[in-house]
Write a protein that holds these residues in place. Structure first.
Motif, mmCIF file in Angstrom:
data_model
loop_
_atom_site.group_PDB
_atom_site.id
_atom_site.type_symbol
_atom_site.label_atom_id
_atom_site.label_comp_id
_atom_site.label_asym_id
_atom_site.label_seq_id
_atom_site.Cartn_x
_atom_site.Cartn_y
_atom_site.Cartn_z
ATOM 1 N N ASP A 1 14.054 -1.418 4.235
ATOM 2 C CA ASP A 1 14.406 -2.761 4.701
ATOM 3 C C ASP A 1 14.347 -3.816 3.609
ATOM 4 O OD1 ASP A 1 11.693 -2.520 4.426
ATOM 5 O OD2 ASP A 1 11.186 -3.711 6.201
ATOM 6 N N ILE A 2 14.174 -3.402 2.336
ATOM 7 C CA ILE A 2 14.094 -4.362 1.239
ATOM 8 C C ILE A 2 15.144 -4.003 0.192
ATOM 9 C CG2 ILE A 2 12.645 -5.355 -0.570
ATOM 10 C CD1 ILE A 2 10.222 -4.687 1.066
ATOM 11 N N PRO A 3 16.046 -4.923 -0.140
ATOM 12 C CA PRO A 3 17.026 -4.642 -1.190
ATOM 13 C C PRO A 3 16.342 -4.315 -2.516
ATOM 14 C CG PRO A 3 17.612 -6.617 0.039
ATOM 15 C CD PRO A 3 16.220 -6.242 0.457
ATOM 16 N N GLU A 4 17.018 -3.538 -3.349
ATOM 17 C CA GLU A 4 16.418 -3.092 -4.609
ATOM 18 C C GLU A 4 16.075 -4.273 -5.508
ATOM 19 O OE1 GLU A 4 17.629 -0.444 -8.560
ATOM 20 O OE2 GLU A 4 18.664 -0.104 -6.649
ATOM 21 N N VAL A 5 16.930 -5.309 -5.514
ATOM 22 C CA VAL A 5 16.675 -6.468 -6.368
ATOM 23 C C VAL A 5 15.370 -7.147 -5.957
ATOM 24 C CG1 VAL A 5 17.537 -8.715 -7.094
ATOM 25 C CG2 VAL A 5 19.134 -6.809 -6.785
ATOM 26 N N GLN A 6 15.162 -7.324 -4.662
ATOM 27 C CA GLN A 6 13.943 -7.961 -4.177
ATOM 28 C C GLN A 6 12.723 -7.067 -4.426
ATOM 29 O OE1 GLN A 6 14.256 -9.276 -0.124
ATOM 30 N NE2 GLN A 6 16.039 -10.583 -0.503
ATOM 31 N N PHE A 7 12.899 -5.767 -4.221
ATOM 32 C CA PHE A 7 11.769 -4.856 -4.431
ATOM 33 C C PHE A 7 11.338 -4.846 -5.896
ATOM 34 C CE2 PHE A 7 10.049 -0.383 -4.721
ATOM 35 C CZ PHE A 7 8.849 -0.699 -4.090
ATOM 36 N N ARG A 8 12.286 -4.936 -6.801
ATOM 37 C CA ARG A 8 11.947 -4.998 -8.224
ATOM 38 C C ARG A 8 11.131 -6.267 -8.521
ATOM 39 N NH1 ARG A 8 13.915 -2.964 -13.117
ATOM 40 N NH2 ARG A 8 15.509 -1.755 -12.018
ATOM 41 N N GLN A 9 11.541 -7.376 -7.948
ATOM 42 C CA GLN A 9 10.808 -8.623 -8.154
ATOM 43 C C GLN A 9 9.385 -8.530 -7.582
ATOM 44 O OE1 GLN A 9 13.432 -11.453 -6.283
ATOM 45 N NE2 GLN A 9 14.556 -11.860 -8.181
ATOM 46 N N LEU A 10 9.260 -7.878 -6.437
ATOM 47 C CA LEU A 10 7.932 -7.697 -5.853
ATOM 48 C C LEU A 10 7.046 -6.833 -6.755
ATOM 49 C CD1 LEU A 10 8.708 -7.128 -2.058
ATOM 50 C CD2 LEU A 10 7.398 -9.004 -3.055
ATOM 51 N N ILE A 11 7.609 -5.778 -7.306
ATOM 52 C CA ILE A 11 6.846 -4.902 -8.202
ATOM 53 C C ILE A 11 6.369 -5.677 -9.425
ATOM 54 C CG2 ILE A 11 7.012 -2.906 -9.741
ATOM 55 C CD1 ILE A 11 8.911 -1.633 -7.711
ATOM 56 N N GLU A 12 7.255 -6.464 -10.002
ATOM 57 C CA GLU A 12 6.882 -7.241 -11.183
ATOM 58 C C GLU A 12 5.806 -8.271 -10.833
ATOM 59 O OE1 GLU A 12 10.572 -8.851 -12.473
ATOM 60 O OE2 GLU A 12 11.280 -6.967 -13.404
ATOM 61 N N TYR A 13 5.898 -8.845 -9.661
ATOM 62 C CA TYR A 13 4.874 -9.809 -9.227
ATOM 63 C C TYR A 13 3.531 -9.118 -9.016
ATOM 64 C CZ TYR A 13 2.392 -13.062 -6.145
ATOM 65 O OH TYR A 13 1.443 -13.883 -5.593
ATOM 66 N N TRP A 14 3.539 -7.978 -8.354
ATOM 67 C CA TRP A 14 2.287 -7.261 -8.076
ATOM 68 C C TRP A 14 1.658 -6.701 -9.350
ATOM 69 C CZ3 TRP A 14 4.984 -4.526 -3.431
ATOM 70 C CH2 TRP A 14 4.915 -5.362 -2.300
ATOM 71 N N LYS A 15 2.467 -6.412 -10.352
ATOM 72 C CA LYS A 15 1.932 -5.856 -11.599
ATOM 73 C C LYS A 15 1.407 -6.933 -12.546
ATOM 74 C CE LYS A 15 3.823 -2.397 -13.725
ATOM 75 N NZ LYS A 15 2.821 -1.332 -13.530
ATOM 76 N N HIS A 16 1.665 -8.181 -12.231
ATOM 77 C CA HIS A 16 1.190 -9.264 -13.091
ATOM 78 C C HIS A 16 -0.337 -9.257 -13.122
ATOM 79 C CE1 HIS A 16 0.669 -13.292 -14.799
ATOM 80 N NE2 HIS A 16 1.948 -13.228 -15.146
ATOM 81 N N GLU B 1 0.820 -1.214 0.000
ATOM 82 C CA GLU B 1 0.000 0.000 0.000
ATOM 83 C C GLU B 1 0.851 1.260 0.000
ATOM 84 O OE1 GLU B 1 -2.508 -0.388 3.370
ATOM 85 O OE2 GLU B 1 -3.876 -1.834 2.424
ATOM 86 N N ARG B 2 2.018 1.216 0.631
ATOM 87 C CA ARG B 2 2.862 2.402 0.745
ATOM 88 C C ARG B 2 3.771 2.615 -0.466
ATOM 89 N NH1 ARG B 2 6.255 2.180 6.009
ATOM 90 N NH2 ARG B 2 6.999 4.149 5.073
ATOM 91 N N PHE B 3 4.266 1.531 -1.070
ATOM 92 C CA PHE B 3 5.320 1.682 -2.070
ATOM 93 C C PHE B 3 4.945 1.186 -3.461
ATOM 94 C CE2 PHE B 3 7.403 1.313 2.080
ATOM 95 C CZ PHE B 3 8.194 2.455 2.091
ATOM 96 N N PHE B 4 3.747 0.640 -3.615
ATOM 97 C CA PHE B 4 3.360 0.114 -4.934
ATOM 98 C C PHE B 4 2.169 0.890 -5.468
ATOM 99 C CE2 PHE B 4 0.694 -2.700 -7.523
ATOM 100 C CZ PHE B 4 1.584 -2.992 -8.551
ATOM 101 N N ASP B 5 2.264 1.253 -6.734
ATOM 102 C CA ASP B 5 1.176 1.930 -7.437
ATOM 103 C C ASP B 5 1.076 1.308 -8.825
ATOM 104 O OD1 ASP B 5 -0.711 3.543 -8.563
ATOM 105 O OD2 ASP B 5 0.399 5.413 -8.344
ATOM 106 N N LEU C 1 10.953 2.328 -8.002
ATOM 107 C CA LEU C 1 12.302 2.011 -7.528
ATOM 108 C C LEU C 1 13.032 3.238 -7.013
ATOM 109 C CD1 LEU C 1 13.560 -0.548 -10.206
ATOM 110 C CD2 LEU C 1 12.984 -1.002 -7.810
ATOM 111 N N ALA C 2 12.593 4.409 -7.417
ATOM 112 C CA ALA C 2 13.237 5.636 -6.959
ATOM 113 C C ALA C 2 12.987 5.872 -5.466
ATOM 114 C CB ALA C 2 12.734 6.829 -7.768
ATOM 115 N N LYS C 3 11.913 5.302 -4.931
ATOM 116 C CA LYS C 3 11.593 5.459 -3.507
ATOM 117 C C LYS C 3 11.306 4.081 -2.892
ATOM 118 C CE LYS C 3 9.577 10.047 -4.209
ATOM 119 N NZ LYS C 3 8.350 10.873 -4.038
ATOM 120 N N PRO C 4 12.323 3.261 -2.757
ATOM 121 C CA PRO C 4 12.114 1.897 -2.251
ATOM 122 C C PRO C 4 12.033 1.873 -0.721
ATOM 123 C CG PRO C 4 14.413 2.225 -2.730
ATOM 124 C CD PRO C 4 13.732 3.507 -3.096
ATOM 125 N N PRO C 5 11.526 0.799 -0.155
ATOM 126 C CA PRO C 5 11.535 0.633 1.315
ATOM 127 C C PRO C 5 12.965 0.477 1.814
ATOM 128 C CG PRO C 5 9.963 -0.860 0.269
ATOM 129 C CD PRO C 5 10.800 -0.287 -0.831
#
Length: 329
Positions: free
Chosen positions: A90-105, A71-75, A84-88
């Motif tokens: 506590d989450i590495p950028e590589v993992q956050f990118r994977q989460l974004i791709e998963y949520w956008k599926h 809710e805070r970091f995904f749109d 990716l410009a404003k990542p959490p």
């Protein structure tokens, strides 16, 4: 309980124990769950039967953390680069990118939309947030002088919040409950009519991980604890009575034998008082037919003579010898 609950939430949000890359709690490896359980159990004294409650708390806290992060970091309308410009932190950028791709599926978004609609259709949703029902139940019990709160009281307490409007369906249910009780229905009958039969595997107003069988086990455990407490209390009363009786006997001995040296009768009063186990193997001291330890040299024949001896624990006790008789000195 509050300290333990907060600690469980902290572990569920700690990336050193578990990250957000798993699609669901069922996909989390068993060794990770075991490691979290062992670490929590090393910090708190937790019964094995409470493991289910701890794991449920970890599950809920981890899922809530993942939902809050989304809710805070995904749109879904933003690009991957913008998010990716404003990542959490506590989450590495590589993992956050994977989460974004998963949520956008598209499939994942369709599942999310379906779950969102189902949650909106749920009736009588509680307003307690992360506060578990057990804490609410204890607080109500204390307010009622340790009396178990009714289901209707639990429902009202968990569905209302100070300063917040009551949801429409909740208000209708509360009004119907109160009206039925005002017209003479019992609280249990009114509750069953308004909410219907219990669903298998869960109990209303008890929170998650509580079932009919677990509740019955807790009741049996509480009965055993109460029985044990009553037995301990009874033993203490018995020991106090023995202490008073022996003190009285000694006072009678001193009156009959003024020259008696109390130090000659060691270990009978005070810290060396015989335990209930020792007392059960020897007759209790009775202040009847107490022999004169000084005075006339021609004491009458007594029916009982009290003999000083040691018990199995090493304490001095008095035992009645039915066969012994005093003879003239």
């Amino acid at each position: 309980m509050s300290e333990l609950t907060n600690f469980i939430r902290t572990i569920a949000r700690n990336p050193r124990f578990i990250n957000l890359m798993y699609t669901s709690w069922h996909a989390v490896p068993k060794d990770i769950k075991k490691r979290m359980w062992e670490y929590i159990n090393s910090k708190f004294l937790i019964l094995v039967k409470e493991k289910k409650w701890v794991m449920t708390g970890l599950h809920d806290a981890w899922r809530r953390h993942k939902q809050n992060t989304k809710e805070r970091f995904f749109d879904k309308n933003s690009t991957v680069e913008d998010m990716l410009a404003k990542p959490p932190d506590d989450i590495p950028e590589v993992q956050f990118r994977q989460l974004i791709e998963y949520w956008k599926h598209l499939t994942v978004q369709a599942i999310y939309e379906g779950n969102y609609k189902n949650r909106k259709q749920q009736q009588w949703r509680h307003r307690m947030g992360p506060i578990n029902f057990a804490r609410v139940r204890v607080a109500l019990g204390v307010a009622k002088e340790n009396e178990e709160p009714l289901e209707s009281e639990m429902f009202i307490a968990t569905r209302t919040k100070t300063g917040k409007d009551i949801q429409a369906d909740t208000k209708v249910a509360i009004d119907e409950l109160q009206n039925r009780q005002n017209f003479g229905e019992t609280t249990d009958d009114a509750f069953r009519v308004v909410f219907g039969k219990e669903q298998p595997g869960r109990l209303r107003c008890y929170g998650r991980s509580v079932t009919t069988s677990s509740l019955k086990e807790d009741e049996e455990t509480n009965k055993l604890k109460q029985k044990h407490a009553n037995e301990i209390s009874s033993l203490k009363e018995e020991m106090n009575e023995m202490r008073e009786e022996m003190l009285y006997c000694f006072s009678q001995l001193l009156q009959i034998n003024p020259g008696l040296n109390v130090q000659d009768i060691p270990g009978v009063v005070g810290s060396n008082l015989v335990s209930p186990v020792d007392a059960s193997s020897a007759q209790a001291v009775r202040c009847q037919n107490i022999p004169h330890l000084s005075g006339s040299t021609h004491d009458p024949v007594l029916q009982k003579v009290y003999v000083q001896s040691r018990s199995a624990s090493g304490d001095w006790i008095f035992e009645a010898d039915e066969h012994a008789q005093l003879k003239d000195k």
